[in-house]
Motif scaffolding. Structure first.
Motif, PDB file in Angstrom:
ATOM      1  N   UNK A 145       4.520   5.305  44.969  1.00  0.00           N
ATOM      2  CA  UNK A 145       3.843   4.032  44.723  1.00  0.00           C
ATOM      3  C   UNK A 145       3.559   3.995  43.228  1.00  0.00           C
ATOM      4  N   UNK A 146       4.095   2.996  42.540  1.00  0.00           N
ATOM      5  CA  UNK A 146       4.037   2.982  41.078  1.00  0.00           C
ATOM      6  C   UNK A 146       3.545   1.644  40.546  1.00  0.00           C
ATOM      7  N   UNK A 147       2.635   1.717  39.596  1.00  0.00           N
ATOM      8  CA  UNK A 147       2.154   0.550  38.857  1.00  0.00           C
ATOM      9  C   UNK A 147       3.335  -0.039  38.073  1.00  0.00           C
ATOM     10  N   UNK A 148       3.409  -1.345  38.004  1.00  0.00           N
ATOM     11  CA  UNK A 148       4.486  -1.999  37.259  1.00  0.00           C
ATOM     12  C   UNK A 148       4.246  -1.994  35.759  1.00  0.00           C
ATOM     13  N   UNK A 149       3.007  -1.754  35.336  1.00  0.00           N
ATOM     14  CA  UNK A 149       2.646  -1.835  33.913  1.00  0.00           C
ATOM     15  C   UNK A 149       1.988  -0.547  33.443  1.00  0.00           C
ATOM     16  N   UNK A 150       2.734   0.532  33.456  1.00  0.00           N
ATOM     17  CA  UNK A 150       2.219   1.807  32.963  1.00  0.00           C
ATOM     18  C   UNK A 150       2.244   1.809  31.434  1.00  0.00           C
ATOM     19  N   UNK A 151       1.297   2.499  30.806  1.00  0.00           N
ATOM     20  CA  UNK A 151       1.254   2.485  29.349  1.00  0.00           C
ATOM     21  C   UNK A 151       2.377   3.278  28.672  1.00  0.00           C
ATOM     22  N   UNK A 152       2.967   4.241  29.373  1.00  0.00           N
ATOM     23  CA  UNK A 152       3.955   5.095  28.717  1.00  0.00           C
ATOM     24  C   UNK A 152       5.393   4.904  29.189  1.00  0.00           C
ATOM     25  N   UNK A 153       5.635   4.077  30.203  1.00  0.00           N
ATOM     26  CA  UNK A 153       7.014   3.845  30.661  1.00  0.00           C
ATOM     27  C   UNK A 153       7.033   2.750  31.710  1.00  0.00           C
ATOM     28  N   UNK A 154       8.211   2.189  31.909  1.00  0.00           N
ATOM     29  CA  UNK A 154       8.392   1.229  32.993  1.00  0.00           C
ATOM     30  C   UNK A 154       8.731   2.011  34.261  1.00  0.00           C
ATOM     31  N   UNK A 155       8.494   1.430  35.434  1.00  0.00           N
ATOM     32  CA  UNK A 155       8.898   2.106  36.679  1.00  0.00           C
ATOM     33  C   UNK A 155      10.392   2.411  36.713  1.00  0.00           C
ATOM     34  N   UNK A 159      12.301   3.224  34.222  1.00  0.00           N
ATOM     35  CA  UNK A 159      12.560   4.428  33.427  1.00  0.00           C
ATOM     36  C   UNK A 159      12.099   5.667  34.190  1.00  0.00           C
ATOM     37  N   UNK A 160      10.969   5.551  34.850  1.00  0.00           N
ATOM     38  CA  UNK A 160      10.465   6.665  35.650  1.00  0.00           C
ATOM     39  C   UNK A 160      11.462   7.031  36.752  1.00  0.00           C
ATOM     40  N   UNK A 161      11.983   6.046  37.456  1.00  0.00           N
ATOM     41  CA  UNK A 161      12.900   6.292  38.563  1.00  0.00           C
ATOM     42  C   UNK A 161      14.291   6.720  38.103  1.00  0.00           C
ATOM     43  N   UNK A 162      14.656   6.364  36.884  1.00  0.00           N
ATOM     44  CA  UNK A 162      15.995   6.712  36.391  1.00  0.00           C
ATOM     45  C   UNK A 162      16.140   8.186  36.086  1.00  0.00           C
ATOM     46  N   UNK A 163      15.005   8.885  35.930  1.00  0.00           N
ATOM     47  CA  UNK A 163      15.061  10.302  35.607  1.00  0.00           C
ATOM     48  C   UNK A 163      15.193  10.579  34.136  1.00  0.00           C
ATOM     49  N   UNK A 164      15.184   9.518  33.302  1.00  0.00           N
ATOM     50  CA  UNK A 164      15.231   9.722  31.842  1.00  0.00           C
ATOM     51  C   UNK A 164      14.007  10.493  31.404  1.00  0.00           C
ATOM     52  N   UNK A 174      -1.828  12.002  42.957  1.00  0.00           N
ATOM     53  CA  UNK A 174      -1.905  10.827  42.099  1.00  0.00           C
ATOM     54  C   UNK A 174      -1.994  11.246  40.640  1.00  0.00           C
ATOM     55  N   UNK A 175      -1.367  10.446  39.786  1.00  0.00           N
ATOM     56  CA  UNK A 175      -1.385  10.664  38.347  1.00  0.00           C
ATOM     57  C   UNK A 175      -1.528   9.322  37.640  1.00  0.00           C
ATOM     58  N   UNK A 176      -1.938   9.381  36.367  1.00  0.00           N
ATOM     59  CA  UNK A 176      -2.182   8.157  35.615  1.00  0.00           C
ATOM     60  C   UNK A 176      -1.080   7.755  34.653  1.00  0.00           C
ATOM     61  N   UNK A 177      -0.121   8.630  34.424  1.00  0.00           N
ATOM     62  CA  UNK A 177       0.951   8.337  33.468  1.00  0.00           C
ATOM     63  C   UNK A 177       2.312   8.698  34.046  1.00  0.00           C
ATOM     64  N   UNK A 178       3.336   8.007  33.583  1.00  0.00           N
ATOM     65  CA  UNK A 178       4.698   8.292  34.038  1.00  0.00           C
ATOM     66  C   UNK A 178       5.112   9.714  33.669  1.00  0.00           C
ATOM     67  N   UNK A 179       4.722  10.171  32.484  1.00  0.00           N
ATOM     68  CA  UNK A 179       5.073  11.534  32.063  1.00  0.00           C
ATOM     69  C   UNK A 179       4.495  12.563  33.025  1.00  0.00           C
ATOM     70  N   UNK A 180       3.274  12.344  33.491  1.00  0.00           N
ATOM     71  CA  UNK A 180       2.668  13.252  34.473  1.00  0.00           C
ATOM     72  C   UNK A 180       3.438  13.218  35.782  1.00  0.00           C
ATOM     73  N   UNK A 229       1.321   6.530  41.133  1.00  0.00           N
ATOM     74  CA  UNK A 229       1.285   6.521  39.666  1.00  0.00           C
ATOM     75  C   UNK A 229       0.646   5.215  39.231  1.00  0.00           C
ATOM     76  N   UNK A 230      -0.543   5.309  38.636  1.00  0.00           N
ATOM     77  CA  UNK A 230      -1.260   4.117  38.186  1.00  0.00           C
ATOM     78  C   UNK A 230      -2.270   4.539  37.132  1.00  0.00           C
ATOM     79  N   UNK A 231      -2.407   3.739  36.086  1.00  0.00           N
ATOM     80  CA  UNK A 231      -3.355   4.074  35.029  1.00  0.00           C
ATOM     81  C   UNK A 231      -4.756   3.516  35.287  1.00  0.00           C
ATOM     82  N   UNK A 232      -4.948   2.846  36.414  1.00  0.00           N
ATOM     83  CA  UNK A 232      -6.265   2.327  36.802  1.00  0.00           C
ATOM     84  C   UNK A 232      -6.909   3.301  37.788  1.00  0.00           C
ATOM     85  N   UNK A 233      -7.967   4.004  37.380  1.00  0.00           N
ATOM     86  CA  UNK A 233      -8.595   4.998  38.260  1.00  0.00           C
ATOM     87  C   UNK A 233      -9.060   4.425  39.602  1.00  0.00           C
ATOM     88  N   UNK A 234      -9.536   3.189  39.621  1.00  0.00           N
ATOM     89  CA  UNK A 234     -10.015   2.616  40.887  1.00  0.00           C
ATOM     90  C   UNK A 234      -8.866   2.414  41.871  1.00  0.00           C
TER      91      UNK A 234
END
Length: 91
Positions: A72-82, A84-89, A52-58, A28-33
């Motif tokens: 593997x998750x980016x620490x600075x996603x535009x739509x959520x923190x890691x 929040x993603x891992x908490x299942x909210x 691979x996906x670019x947003x936490x919602x995806x 999960x990362x919003x940087x395509x490269x």
């Protein structure tokens, strides 16, 4: 260790995978490269499937249908923190 270069990033991949076990990896990362680079190296490992996906919602949507061994998750996603993603909210 081999060091590879792709689009200005250096990447080293040395992983030990259990023989006979298949691993599903979600990136999960919003940087395509970064997505392209990680997918390139991880997909070359035996017995590995990479998504691979670019947003936490995806990622949340995909996790409903895809069992993950490694996330593997980016620490600075535009739509959520890691966290929040891992908490299942719901995002």
């Amino acid at each position: 260790m081999d060091c590879h270069r792709l689009n200005g990033y250096n990447f080293t991949c040395k992983a030990r995978m259990d023989k006979g076990k298949h691993h599903n990896i979600l990136i999960v990362d919003d940087e395509p490269v970064i997505l392209k680079l990680a997918q390139y190296f991880l997909a070359s490992l035996p017995q590995v499937s990479v998504r691979s996906v670019g947003l936490a919602k995806e990622a949340v949507d995909l996790l409903q249908h895809f069992e993950v061994s490694v996330l593997i998750c980016d620490l600075h996603l535009p739509d959520a923190t890691p966290e929040k993603l891992l908490s299942g909210d719901h995002l």
